[in-house]
Design a protein around this motif. Structure first.
Motif, PDB file in Angstrom:
ATOM      1  N   GLN A   1      -5.857   3.988  -5.070  1.00  0.00           N
ATOM      2  CA  GLN A   1      -5.993   3.987  -3.613  1.00  0.00           C
ATOM      3  C   GLN A   1      -5.232   5.152  -2.999  1.00  0.00           C
ATOM      4  OE1 GLN A   1      -6.182  -0.915  -3.253  1.00  0.00           O
ATOM      5  NE2 GLN A   1      -4.395   0.210  -2.579  1.00  0.00           N
TER       6      GLN A   1
ATOM      7  N   GLU B   1     -12.736   6.406   6.329  1.00  0.00           N
ATOM      8  CA  GLU B   1     -13.433   7.652   5.990  1.00  0.00           C
ATOM      9  C   GLU B   1     -13.937   7.660   4.547  1.00  0.00           C
ATOM     10  OE1 GLU B   1      -9.034   8.335   5.126  1.00  0.00           O
ATOM     11  OE2 GLU B   1     -10.286   7.289   6.609  1.00  0.00           O
ATOM     12  N   ILE B   2     -13.511   6.675   3.753  1.00  0.00           N
ATOM     13  CA  ILE B   2     -13.943   6.561   2.348  1.00  0.00           C
ATOM     14  C   ILE B   2     -14.959   5.431   2.243  1.00  0.00           C
ATOM     15  CG2 ILE B   2     -13.210   6.104  -0.016  1.00  0.00           C
ATOM     16  CD1 ILE B   2     -10.458   7.194   0.753  1.00  0.00           C
TER      17      ILE B   2
ATOM     18  N   LYS C   1       0.842  -1.178   0.000  1.00  0.00           N
ATOM     19  CA  LYS C   1       0.000   0.000   0.000  1.00  0.00           C
ATOM     20  C   LYS C   1       0.888   1.242   0.000  1.00  0.00           C
ATOM     21  CE  LYS C   1      -4.023   2.031   2.292  1.00  0.00           C
ATOM     22  NZ  LYS C   1      -5.020   1.878   3.362  1.00  0.00           N
TER      23      LYS C   1
ATOM     24  N   SER D   1       1.450   5.601  -0.535  1.00  0.00           N
ATOM     25  CA  SER D   1       0.842   6.921  -0.423  1.00  0.00           C
ATOM     26  C   SER D   1       1.230   7.719  -1.655  1.00  0.00           C
ATOM     27  CB  SER D   1       1.335   7.639   0.839  1.00  0.00           C
ATOM     28  OG  SER D   1       2.721   7.927   0.724  1.00  0.00           O
TER      29      SER D   1
ATOM     30  N   VAL E   1      -8.792   1.135   1.213  1.00  0.00           N
ATOM     31  CA  VAL E   1      -8.823   2.543   1.597  1.00  0.00           C
ATOM     32  C   VAL E   1      -9.264   2.673   3.045  1.00  0.00           C
ATOM     33  CG1 VAL E   1      -9.192   3.411  -0.740  1.00  0.00           C
ATOM     34  CG2 VAL E   1     -11.165   2.742   0.638  1.00  0.00           C
ATOM     35  N   GLY E   2      -9.060   3.868   3.600  1.00  0.00           N
ATOM     36  CA  GLY E   2      -9.410   4.121   4.990  1.00  0.00           C
ATOM     37  C   GLY E   2     -10.913   4.137   5.236  1.00  0.00           C
TER      38      GLY E   2
ATOM     39  N   GLU F   1      -6.953   8.370  -0.903  1.00  0.00           N
ATOM     40  CA  GLU F   1      -6.622   8.720   0.479  1.00  0.00           C
ATOM     41  C   GLU F   1      -5.965  10.099   0.556  1.00  0.00           C
ATOM     42  OE1 GLU F   1      -4.557   5.437   2.361  1.00  0.00           O
ATOM     43  OE2 GLU F   1      -6.541   4.561   2.768  1.00  0.00           O
ATOM     44  N   TRP F   2      -5.264  10.493  -0.505  1.00  0.00           N
ATOM     45  CA  TRP F   2      -4.681  11.840  -0.558  1.00  0.00           C
ATOM     46  C   TRP F   2      -5.782  12.889  -0.581  1.00  0.00           C
ATOM     47  CZ3 TRP F   2      -3.817  15.393  -4.921  1.00  0.00           C
ATOM     48  CH2 TRP F   2      -2.920  16.441  -4.616  1.00  0.00           C
TER      49      TRP F   2
ATOM     50  N   ALA G   1      -8.878  12.422   0.475  1.00  0.00           N
ATOM     51  CA  ALA G   1      -9.573  12.363   1.766  1.00  0.00           C
ATOM     52  C   ALA G   1      -8.778  13.090   2.840  1.00  0.00           C
ATOM     53  CB  ALA G   1      -9.809  10.907   2.164  1.00  0.00           C
ATOM     54  N   GLY G   2      -7.447  12.982   2.775  1.00  0.00           N
ATOM     55  CA  GLY G   2      -6.598  13.655   3.750  1.00  0.00           C
ATOM     56  C   GLY G   2      -6.642  15.168   3.646  1.00  0.00           C
TER      57      GLY G   2
END
Length: 602
Positions: free
Chosen positions: A276, A303-304, A238, A240, A300-301, A280-281, A283-284
């Protein structure tokens, strides 16, 4: 004597026989007819859990025949509508009622069924145990394994490495048996039903698609496959967005202006991993991000939120997203025409879209939209194409919609809507997309080569001639962006021109350039011989060309580089004057500005 009533959940996964084998004393097991009907319905539809349930019922009968349990079937058989509403709790309700009437203990592996039974005062046993397997799916994976390929009669194989750099190697020397694969398949399906992180995404005759934690698993059986086969894929690592070391220029575009993004690449090159990281980028940064996936395998986290096909149709999922209105939606694995239309609808509604598509070249991702949406709408739908190769961002393309004369064409009346596709980092024009005649053309634009528009015109002209004169021998020469010469045998020229020039006029109209028709003998005498030097001078309103005195009053062909421009006869002083406002004048000025030499030939 212990009296038990079993529901469907413990029969379709093997937990019931495991429990009974460890129970002491005399046991009376009651299987409700409602459970039998549900299992039979699932098996008739070709679903994996239905066949697993039938095998478990047969094992229960064997235990009864051996005298280890007393097996009975009781209760009413449900109506068809109750079977179809099994997921809504109709069958579970009938099972609970039977257990209550008999004063028996209910055995279940369903948490909801357990909690309702407790609330109604029914004795219940909740089974968590799983049967022991010789092989489990996870046993074939290590930290470097991308995918595992298991088939009866063969050694287990695995792809090891990383996207773009992997090798297929045997995991074990032992050949897999059909029985071992069936047990493994049953275990995968059972765990997906019980695990909150597991989903049975598809269950059709011969194939079951399961998402179990990070493993996307496809179980294939006859008649769909020639034998049982299990294929499981898992992300190796995974990442970033920082791991991709993107340029500041690209990061700024992704953050501020890119809202119609395509992530393209060949299978196994790392498209999903990048999607992915991008999700997440976003969402961050405080953006609302959703996904559209079938199956749901993006890691994904929390929050998604991950959505799948609602009622089996992504179109319905798109309708829900229009109500939710996220900032960005990740649409994984776009393949069908309907997928591209949904992407376009959401994008035009103002939702930021990130689509993942299979493509062997960056431009192929854009071409997937041609014919599926109107050509002029493509740049409004897609503004950025990110091509992934070997797990890295290999190229980024941007799209822009303009009205212009395509590269290689010079006449203003040839201007048309053109989609320019440029390399994002260098700004270099790589492709032009426009309509030519009735066709949509994706034309590569490369420096130092013959203008692509001329090549396209040449090919189109040849095709048009073949339509009405398939047996006539012809050759086509595009001498300028607005003029072509068709060479043919002397006796075929009247057929090409047509009565009163009608055929050649129609051909000029369809192709969009003027056409001269000449014989092959004329071409042989017209080949340029010795190059005649030309002095070119640009004045206020004219361009003056000067040739040596010996060529005065001699018809000459003038060239710019390798391209023919026009034919003219110099004056007695060896001069040719061309008004700069004419098409030829504009072409000469372009050649002079570009530093391209002008020369002449007889």
């Amino acid at each position: 004597m212990k009296v038990f009533v079993a529901d469907t959940s413990v029969i379709v996964d093997g937990r019931l026989t495991q429990f009974l084998e460890g129970t002491e004393g005399e046991v009376r097991l009651i299987v409700p007819e409602a459970v039998v009907a549900e299992i039979e319905h699932q098996a008739n539809e070709g679903k994996a859990i239905g066949h697993v349930g039938l095998e478990e019922l047969k094992r229960l009968r064997e235990m009864a025949d051996e005298g280890r349990i007393i097996l009975e079937f009781k209760g009413e058989r449900p109506e068809l509508w109750q079977i179809k509403r099994a997921k809504a709790g109709e069958i579970d309700s009938m099972v609970r009622d039977l257990a209550g009437e008999l004063g028996a203990t209910l055995i279940t592996g369903d948490r909801v069924q357990r909690d309702i039974a407790i609330a109604k005062g029914i004795d219940v046993i909740y089974l968590e145990a799983r049967k022991e397997l010789k092989h489990r799916l996870e046993d074939f994976f290590d930290e470097n394994t991308m995918s595992v390929h298991l088939k009866a009669g063969l050694r287990p194989l695995a792809k090891k490495g990383r996207p773009g750099e992997w090798r297929l190697v045997p995991v074990r020397d032992e050949v897999l048996t059909e029985e071992a694969l069936e047990d493994m398949a049953d275990d995968i399906v059972e765990r997906a039903r019980r695990d909150p992180r597991g989903f049975i995404e598809l269950d059709e005759p011969g194939v079951t698609v399961v998402q179990l934690e990070s493993y996307r698993t496809v179980i294939a059986r006859p008649p769909f496959a020639d034998g049982i086969e299990i294929t499981a894929v898992r992300p190796v690592k995974k990442l970033s967005i920082e791991d991709y070391q993107l340029s500041e220029k690209l990061l700024k575009r992704l953050e501020e202006s890119a809202e119609g993004i395509l992530i393209a690449g060949a299978p196994g090159e790392g498209k999903t991993t990048f999607a992915q990281a991008l999700a997440e980028w976003y969402a961050g940064m405080g953006r609302i991000v959703k996904t559209m996936e079938k199956p749901r395998d993006l890691q994904v986290g929390d929050e998604i939120t991950q959505y799948t096909a609602l009622g089996g149709r992504m179109e319905k999922t798109g309708d829900v997203l229009l109500l939710v209105r996220p900032d960005y939606t990740i649409f994984d694995e776009m393949r069908k025409t309907e997928d591209f239309r949904i992407y376009a609808d959401l994008r035009l509604a103002g939702v930021g879209m990130v689509g993942v598509v299979h493509a062997t070249r960056p431009i192929d991702a854009v071409q997937r939209f041609i014919g599926r949406v109107e050509l002029g709408m493509i740049p409004q739908i897609v503004d950025t194409v990110i091509f992934i190769k070997a797990g890295k961002v290999a190229k980024v393309l941007t799209l822009e919609y303009l009205v212009k004369v395509p590269s290689g064409m010079r006449e203003e009346d040839l201007a048309r809507p053109v989609i320019e596709v440029r390399d994002f980092e260098t700004g270099e024009l790589e492709y032009e997309i426009y309509t030519y005649g009735e066709e949509v053309s994706v034309v590569p634009v490369k420096k130092g080569q013959k203008a692509p528009a001329l090549k396209l015109a040449e090919r189109r002209l040849k095709q048009e001639i073949k339509k009405f004169l398939p047996d006539v021998r012809t050759e086509v020469e595009i001498v300028s962006p607005h003029r072509a010469i068709v060479y043919a045998d002397e006796f075929d020229i009247p057929a090409i021109i047509g009565k009163k020039g009608k055929r050649i006029a129609d051909l000029e109209k369809r192709v969009g350039i003027s056409i001269d028709v000449k014989s092959f003998s004329e071409r042989e005498t017209a080949e340029p011989g010795t190059k005649i030097p030309v002095e070119a001078e640009e004045k206020k309103k004219k361009i003056v060309l000067r040739v040596p005195d010996e060529y005065a009053r001699t018809p000459l062909k003038f060239y710019g580089g390798e391209e023919y421009v026009f034919t003219a006869t110099p004056s007695r002083k060896g001069l040719v004057k061309v008004n700069k406002k004419t098409p030829i004048g504009r072409e000469l000025k372009r050649l002079l500005d570009a530093g391209i030499p002008i020369w002449a030939a007889p």
